[in-house]
Design a protein around this motif. Structure first.
Motif, PDB file in Angstrom:
ATOM      1  N   LYS A  39      32.984  37.250  43.502  1.00 49.78           N
ATOM      2  CA  LYS A  39      33.605  36.306  42.571  1.00 49.78           C
ATOM      3  C   LYS A  39      32.603  35.370  41.913  1.00 49.78           C
ATOM      4  N   SER A  40      31.339  35.388  42.359  1.00 46.56           N
ATOM      5  CA  SER A  40      30.340  34.541  41.712  1.00 46.56           C
ATOM      6  C   SER A  40      29.583  35.284  40.607  1.00 46.56           C
ATOM      7  N   ARG A  41      29.761  36.594  40.528  1.00 50.72           N
ATOM      8  CA  ARG A  41      29.031  37.389  39.539  1.00 50.72           C
ATOM      9  C   ARG A  41      29.694  37.294  38.170  1.00 50.72           C
ATOM     10  N   THR A  46      38.042  41.091  40.079  1.00 53.88           N
ATOM     11  CA  THR A  46      38.946  42.161  40.495  1.00 53.88           C
ATOM     12  C   THR A  46      40.267  42.031  39.764  1.00 53.88           C
ATOM     13  N   ARG A  47      40.989  43.130  39.713  1.00 52.18           N
ATOM     14  CA  ARG A  47      42.292  43.125  39.048  1.00 52.18           C
ATOM     15  C   ARG A  47      43.331  42.458  39.958  1.00 52.18           C
ATOM     16  N   PRO A  48      44.456  42.033  39.421  1.00 50.94           N
ATOM     17  CA  PRO A  48      45.511  41.442  40.247  1.00 50.94           C
ATOM     18  C   PRO A  48      46.035  42.451  41.262  1.00 50.94           C
ATOM     19  N   GLY A  49      46.202  42.038  42.495  1.00 53.22           N
ATOM     20  CA  GLY A  49      46.703  42.913  43.551  1.00 53.22           C
ATOM     21  C   GLY A  49      45.629  43.671  44.294  1.00 53.22           C
ATOM     22  N   PHE A  50      44.355  43.534  43.895  1.00 51.18           N
ATOM     23  CA  PHE A  50      43.268  44.244  44.572  1.00 51.18           C
ATOM     24  C   PHE A  50      42.980  43.571  45.897  1.00 51.18           C
ATOM     25  N   GLU A  51      42.865  44.369  46.969  1.00 46.70           N
ATOM     26  CA  GLU A  51      42.650  43.821  48.307  1.00 46.70           C
ATOM     27  C   GLU A  51      41.352  44.331  48.916  1.00 46.70           C
ATOM     28  N   GLY A  52      40.318  44.474  48.112  1.00 46.42           N
ATOM     29  CA  GLY A  52      39.010  44.857  48.635  1.00 46.42           C
ATOM     30  C   GLY A  52      38.928  46.291  49.076  1.00 46.42           C
TER      31      GLY A  52
END
Length: 147
Positions: A39-41, A46-52
């Motif tokens: 998230k710092s890049r 990520t898209r909404p709902g993405f869980e890694g």
């Protein structure tokens, strides 16, 4: 008044915060995004709902056993073969079927299903009918009324 005279009221426009423009600007260096990580890049993240990479919730839910159906209607169902034992031209409702002992413990409004044969004309009043049930009742000379 002309179109070039129109401008916003004083104080209504706020300047955009310029982040990542040096340490004296207040939001310099990491620009308020933390030290490291995805998230710092730069870029969208990520898209909404993405869980890694884990299977996301919206794809897991259909696989759960016993997941409740929203706004499900619970009917007390009976097949037309059970109505064949009634005398001709009787009015069939949920209360009359309970009184006759054909149904015990009603769980909701009455729904007539089309399994079996019917040769007696009946006046059936129910909340719902299947297509085959309606055709079999009317073929026997009866009538169907939706409550």
């Amino acid at each position: 008044m002309r179109l070039n005279d129109v401008k916003p009221q004083k104080g209504s426009k706020k300047r955009k915060k310029r982040v990542g423009r040096g340490i004296s600007a207040g939001q310099g260096a990491s620009a308020g995004l933390g030290m490291r990580g995805q998230k710092s890049r730069s870029g969208s993240g990520t898209r909404p709902g993405f869980e890694g990479g884990q299977q996301p919730l919206y794809r897991r839910l259909p696989k759960l056993k016993g997941f409740p159906v929203v706004n499900r209607k619970n009917y007390t169902t009976i097949n037309v073969e059970k109505l064949a034992s009634l005398p001709a031209n009787t009015e069939v409702t949920l209360t009359s079927l309970e009184a006759a002992g054909i149904i015990t413990g009603a769980k909701g409004p009455l729904k007539i299903l089309g399994n079996g044969e019917l040769s007696v004309p009946l006046n059936v009043k129910a909340a719902a009918f299947t297509g085959t049930a309606r055709s079999k009742i009317e073929a026997a000379g009866g009538s169907c009324e939706v409550l």
